[in-house]
Design a protein around this motif. Structure first.
Motif, PDB file in Angstrom:
ATOM      1  N   ILE A 163     -62.247  16.985 -63.254  1.00  0.00           N
ATOM      2  CA  ILE A 163     -62.753  15.789 -63.482  1.00  0.00           C
ATOM      3  C   ILE A 163     -64.282  15.759 -63.069  1.00  0.00           C
ATOM      4  O   ILE A 163     -64.555  16.727 -62.471  1.00  0.00           O
ATOM      5  CB  ILE A 163     -62.052  14.603 -62.617  1.00  0.00           C
ATOM      6  N   GLU A 164     -64.661  14.426 -63.378  1.00  0.00           N
ATOM      7  CA  GLU A 164     -66.360  14.427 -63.020  1.00  0.00           C
ATOM      8  C   GLU A 164     -66.274  14.019 -61.779  1.00  0.00           C
ATOM      9  O   GLU A 164     -65.543  12.954 -61.362  1.00  0.00           O
ATOM     10  CB  GLU A 164     -67.014  13.366 -64.072  1.00  0.00           C
ATOM     11  N   GLY A 165     -66.932  14.613 -60.858  1.00  0.00           N
ATOM     12  CA  GLY A 165     -66.983  14.329 -59.274  1.00  0.00           C
ATOM     13  C   GLY A 165     -67.861  13.132 -59.112  1.00  0.00           C
ATOM     14  O   GLY A 165     -69.087  13.046 -59.470  1.00  0.00           O
ATOM     15  N   HIS A 166     -67.348  11.816 -58.624  1.00  0.00           N
ATOM     16  CA  HIS A 166     -68.469  10.624 -58.359  1.00  0.00           C
ATOM     17  C   HIS A 166     -68.160  10.221 -57.175  1.00  0.00           C
ATOM     18  O   HIS A 166     -68.633   9.161 -57.047  1.00  0.00           O
ATOM     19  CB  HIS A 166     -68.222   9.662 -59.403  1.00  0.00           C
ATOM     20  N   GLY A 167     -67.411  11.167 -56.165  1.00  0.00           N
ATOM     21  CA  GLY A 167     -67.016  10.437 -54.869  1.00  0.00           C
ATOM     22  C   GLY A 167     -65.656  10.311 -54.719  1.00  0.00           C
ATOM     23  O   GLY A 167     -64.787  10.240 -55.584  1.00  0.00           O
ATOM     24  N   PRO A 168     -65.192  10.063 -53.414  1.00  0.00           N
ATOM     25  CA  PRO A 168     -63.706  10.110 -53.140  1.00  0.00           C
ATOM     26  C   PRO A 168     -62.887   9.040 -53.932  1.00  0.00           C
ATOM     27  O   PRO A 168     -61.806   9.440 -54.559  1.00  0.00           O
ATOM     28  CB  PRO A 168     -63.815  10.045 -51.532  1.00  0.00           C
ATOM     29  N   LEU A 169     -63.522   8.110 -53.599  1.00  0.00           N
ATOM     30  CA  LEU A 169     -62.485   6.932 -54.162  1.00  0.00           C
ATOM     31  C   LEU A 169     -62.376   6.879 -55.637  1.00  0.00           C
ATOM     32  O   LEU A 169     -61.231   6.664 -56.059  1.00  0.00           O
ATOM     33  CB  LEU A 169     -63.078   5.332 -53.677  1.00  0.00           C
ATOM     34  N   ARG A 170     -63.577   7.018 -56.344  1.00  0.00           N
ATOM     35  CA  ARG A 170     -63.603   7.323 -57.869  1.00  0.00           C
ATOM     36  C   ARG A 170     -63.029   8.459 -58.327  1.00  0.00           C
ATOM     37  O   ARG A 170     -61.998   8.287 -59.331  1.00  0.00           O
ATOM     38  CB  ARG A 170     -65.086   7.075 -58.387  1.00  0.00           C
ATOM     39  N   ASP A 171     -62.959   9.481 -57.556  1.00  0.00           N
ATOM     40  CA  ASP A 171     -62.235  10.613 -57.867  1.00  0.00           C
ATOM     41  C   ASP A 171     -60.640  10.628 -57.915  1.00  0.00           C
ATOM     42  O   ASP A 171     -60.297  11.043 -58.712  1.00  0.00           O
ATOM     43  CB  ASP A 171     -62.572  11.953 -56.812  1.00  0.00           C
ATOM     44  N   LEU A 172     -60.271   9.885 -56.762  1.00  0.00           N
ATOM     45  CA  LEU A 172     -58.878   9.410 -56.681  1.00  0.00           C
ATOM     46  C   LEU A 172     -58.221   8.600 -57.971  1.00  0.00           C
ATOM     47  O   LEU A 172     -57.334   8.955 -58.418  1.00  0.00           O
ATOM     48  CB  LEU A 172     -58.615   8.608 -55.443  1.00  0.00           C
ATOM     49  N   TRP A 173     -59.265   7.619 -58.453  1.00  0.00           N
ATOM     50  CA  TRP A 173     -58.724   6.955 -59.531  1.00  0.00           C
ATOM     51  C   TRP A 173     -58.843   7.753 -60.632  1.00  0.00           C
ATOM     52  O   TRP A 173     -57.874   7.464 -61.655  1.00  0.00           O
ATOM     53  CB  TRP A 173     -59.716   5.812 -59.787  1.00  0.00           C
ATOM     54  N   GLU A 174     -59.792   8.540 -60.918  1.00  0.00           N
ATOM     55  CA  GLU A 174     -59.810   9.462 -62.133  1.00  0.00           C
ATOM     56  C   GLU A 174     -58.580  10.389 -62.279  1.00  0.00           C
ATOM     57  O   GLU A 174     -58.065  10.864 -62.847  1.00  0.00           O
ATOM     58  CB  GLU A 174     -61.221  10.230 -62.399  1.00  0.00           C
ATOM     59  N   MET A 175     -58.266  11.143 -60.784  1.00  0.00           N
ATOM     60  CA  MET A 175     -57.249  11.982 -60.747  1.00  0.00           C
ATOM     61  C   MET A 175     -55.914  11.113 -61.202  1.00  0.00           C
ATOM     62  O   MET A 175     -54.829  11.532 -61.863  1.00  0.00           O
ATOM     63  CB  MET A 175     -57.012  12.452 -59.344  1.00  0.00           C
ATOM     64  N   ALA A 176     -55.655  10.010 -60.658  1.00  0.00           N
ATOM     65  CA  ALA A 176     -54.450   9.267 -60.969  1.00  0.00           C
ATOM     66  C   ALA A 176     -54.480   8.965 -62.655  1.00  0.00           C
ATOM     67  O   ALA A 176     -53.295   9.111 -63.035  1.00  0.00           O
ATOM     68  CB  ALA A 176     -54.382   7.808 -60.170  1.00  0.00           C
ATOM     69  N   GLU A 177     -55.436   8.668 -63.140  1.00  0.00           N
ATOM     70  CA  GLU A 177     -55.422   8.503 -64.619  1.00  0.00           C
ATOM     71  C   GLU A 177     -55.181   9.912 -65.309  1.00  0.00           C
ATOM     72  O   GLU A 177     -54.387   9.894 -66.380  1.00  0.00           O
ATOM     73  CB  GLU A 177     -56.875   8.039 -64.981  1.00  0.00           C
ATOM     74  N   ALA A 178     -55.516  10.812 -64.808  1.00  0.00           N
ATOM     75  CA  ALA A 178     -55.466  12.272 -65.490  1.00  0.00           C
ATOM     76  C   ALA A 178     -53.954  12.676 -65.287  1.00  0.00           C
ATOM     77  O   ALA A 178     -53.335  13.156 -66.375  1.00  0.00           O
ATOM     78  CB  ALA A 178     -56.421  13.329 -64.561  1.00  0.00           C
ATOM     79  N   ILE A 179     -53.213  12.472 -64.089  1.00  0.00           N
ATOM     80  CA  ILE A 179     -51.821  12.588 -63.808  1.00  0.00           C
ATOM     81  C   ILE A 179     -51.191  11.797 -64.753  1.00  0.00           C
ATOM     82  O   ILE A 179     -50.193  12.428 -65.388  1.00  0.00           O
ATOM     83  CB  ILE A 179     -51.534  12.617 -62.272  1.00  0.00           C
ATOM     84  N   LEU A 180     -51.208  10.292 -64.842  1.00  0.00           N
ATOM     85  CA  LEU A 180     -50.549   9.575 -65.705  1.00  0.00           C
ATOM     86  C   LEU A 180     -50.656   9.927 -67.050  1.00  0.00           C
ATOM     87  O   LEU A 180     -49.815   9.807 -67.836  1.00  0.00           O
ATOM     88  CB  LEU A 180     -50.724   8.282 -65.472  1.00  0.00           C
TER      89      LEU A 180
END
Length: 569
Positions: A163-180
């Protein structure tokens, strides 16, 4: 001879070499070989976690170990890439490099140069005590925040996507989207999760090297089953052959401020960790370690890393115990470990070609978990809740704002905490409790008797610009609340360790106010260095030497001699 001794003092490695015993050699060589098995996978993993190609983790392992062996005072401390620094390095490198590996290496190298310079200058200025200014709850807060940041940054690799790293909170959101969105590579996740499980299960084993077993096993499985091609499992690939060369890490003018801030933050974190670990092993080995020399040794190792294609390094709480358990006697262990890693790069760079990135992520995640402190925070919550919440604020600051701003917040809070203790200190009016020797706080002993016309006022802090007006207010308040008309106000000044110009001027104002009301200002138990300051400020002559008493008892006796009051001691 004294000049030579002073010069050699900055090169502890030479002193160790002079006193080296032949019986140590076998132990140091064996321990160095064992240590190298840890240095390779961990160095590569922390380079990847810092936003750099894995090979630079080995460069940042070889050269600093050699430099610290010469300049470092600790007998067995192991230095190298560390998970506690990864989030800080990544926080600077990622936004500035624009995805260019060469630029990322230059930025990280210059951060190591900045950190090394700061440490060397601080060591030469004998500022080894500065890390003690960060209280334990604050250290826990920012280290827990850094651990969470590092852990989150490695989760995408563990799941087999990026993912593109943008900070812990945004990274968590992007990870959740990628997993889903179904981007998880289940084979990579199984390898990474298995590696992590093995490391954690063998974490406390002194005989089985959990990281080595897990990484070798993962690499063997990926290579044997050709999972790189068949299951699209991302692997390290072929490492460049050869050793790091001298290179100046050039950066642009726009990079200077973030690199300076990041380098200084790393200097603070790395020395805080190194000083604690160094003292722990010095106590265990019954040797003494000079914190200023430790700072200089750490600085020399970082400078070497920066100029030889490495990145900032620190002491290692995971690799040092490996060296100790393997029988290390001196820093020759680190030298041997560095030479073994160098030999790997020269003779067998393809050996790690099938090392899966999910396994490297597991190594970093396991290390980040080890940084997290919960047990002692629970204890702090029970005994002093405001310090617990201070730690939580630092944790949230790092987790939400990022490593660099979060550490800045932690330092700012540390300074505010220090100033608050001196800005709003405790003060007390003293009385004589029945059956207890001496004079004590009347709020603690409500039945304590006060001598008519005499107020004993204690100030529990240095007297300086930030609290001088409060001192005056509380002193006048003590006079106003006295049960009888006041003739003397005696400041029991044993806790007062310093007075500055502003506070001295406020003392003059207080003396004038009290004098207008017919009250004498006196002092008891004032320390000699503070008296010397008052002499320089002219207060000794103004107030009168006869109004300074060595003890509270002496002040009370003089008051009772000069005033007829109804008092039985």
């Amino acid at each position: 001879m004294p000049r030579q001794i002073s010069w050699v003092r900055w090169l502890p490695g030479l002193l160790t070499l002079r006193r080296y015993q032949a019986s140590w050699l076998r132990h140091d060589i064996v321990a160095g070989i064992v240590l190298a098995t840890m240095l390779v996978p961990v160095g590569i993993a922390y380079a990847e976690a810092s936003g750099l190609p894995g090979i630079y983790g080995l460069y940042a392992t070889i050269v600093p170990l050699l430099a610290y062996a010469l300049f470092g005072p600790s007998r067995i401390l192991v230095l190298g890439p560390d998970s506690s620094l990864a989030a800080v390095i990544l926080g600077v490198v990622l936004p500035l490099s624009g995805g260019d590996p060469a630029r990322a290496v230059a930025l990280a190298g210059m951060m190591a140069v900045v950190s090394g310079t700061v440490c060397i200058l601080a060591g030469a200025a004998r500022l080894g005590f500065v890390t003690e200014l960060l209280s334990k709850p604050i250290r826990y807060g920012y280290m827990n925040g850094i651990a969470l940041t590092v852990l989150i940054s490695q989760l995408p690799k563990l799941f087999g996507f990026s993912i593109e790293g943008h900070g812990p909170l945004r990274d968590l959101w992007e990870m959740a989207e990628a997993i889903l969105g179904g981007k998880t590579n289940w084979t990579a996740l199984a390898i990474g999760a298995g590696t992590l499980a093995v490391i954690l299960l063998l974490k406390n084993s002194k005989r089985l090297p959990g990281v080595l077993i897990a990484v070798v096993g993962a690499t063997a499985i990926v290579g044997a089953l050709d999972l790189d091609a068949r299951a699209d499992v991302s692997v390290l690939g072929q490492l460049p052959q050869g050793l790091p060369g001298f290179a100046i890490p050039w950066i642009t003018a726009a990079d200077i401020i973030p690199v300076l801030i990041g380098g200084c933050a790393i200097a603070l974190i790395s020395f805080a960790d190194t000083s604690v670990l160094s003292r722990a092993y010095a106590a265990r080995l019954r040797t003494n370690v000079d914190p200023n020399q430790e700072m200089a040794g750490l600085g020399a190792a970082n400078l070497a890393a920066g100029f030889f294609q490495g990145f900032p390094i620190s002491s290692s709480a995971s690799r040092t115990p490996v060296a100790e358990a393997a029988g290390a006697r001196t820093q020759l262990t680190g030298v041997v470990g560095a030479l073994v890693v160098a030999l790997l790069l020269l003779a067998a760079p393809n050996l790690l070609r099938d090392l899966p990135n999910a396994a490297l992520a597991a190594v970093v995640i396991a290390s980040a978990i080890g940084l997290i402190e919960i047990t002692d925070l629970v204890r702090i919550f029970r005994i002093q809740r405001w310090e617990f919440w201070l730690s939580i604020v630092c944790f949230v600051g790092v987790a939400v704002l990022g490593a660099i701003p979060g550490i800045g917040l932690a330092i700012a809070i540390a300074i505010l905490e220090f100033l608050w203790d001196g800005w709003r200190p405790h003060s007390a009016v003293l009385g004589r409790p029945e059956g207890v020797d001496g004079y004590h706080d009347i709020t603690r002993y409500p039945n304590a008797r006060q001598i008519p016309g005499l107020v004993l006022f204690r100030w529990d802090a240095p007297l300086f610009f930030a609290n001088a007006e409060l001192f005056k207010e509380r002193a006048l308040e003590a006079v106003a609340q006295a049960p009888t008309p006041v003739r003397w106000l005696v400041v029991t000044a044993e806790p007062v360790t310093s007075v500055d110009v502003t506070a001295a001027d406020v003392l003059v104002e207080l003396d004038e106010t009290l004098h207008a009301a017919g009250i004498e200002l006196c002092f008891a138990e004032l320390k000699d260095p503070v008296k010397d300051k008052l002499r320089r400020f002219g207060l000794f002559a103004r107030i009168g030497e006869q109004r300074f008493f060595p003890t509270i008892g002496a002040a009370v006796s003089r008051y009772l001699e000069s005033h007829h009051v109804d008092w039985v001691d």
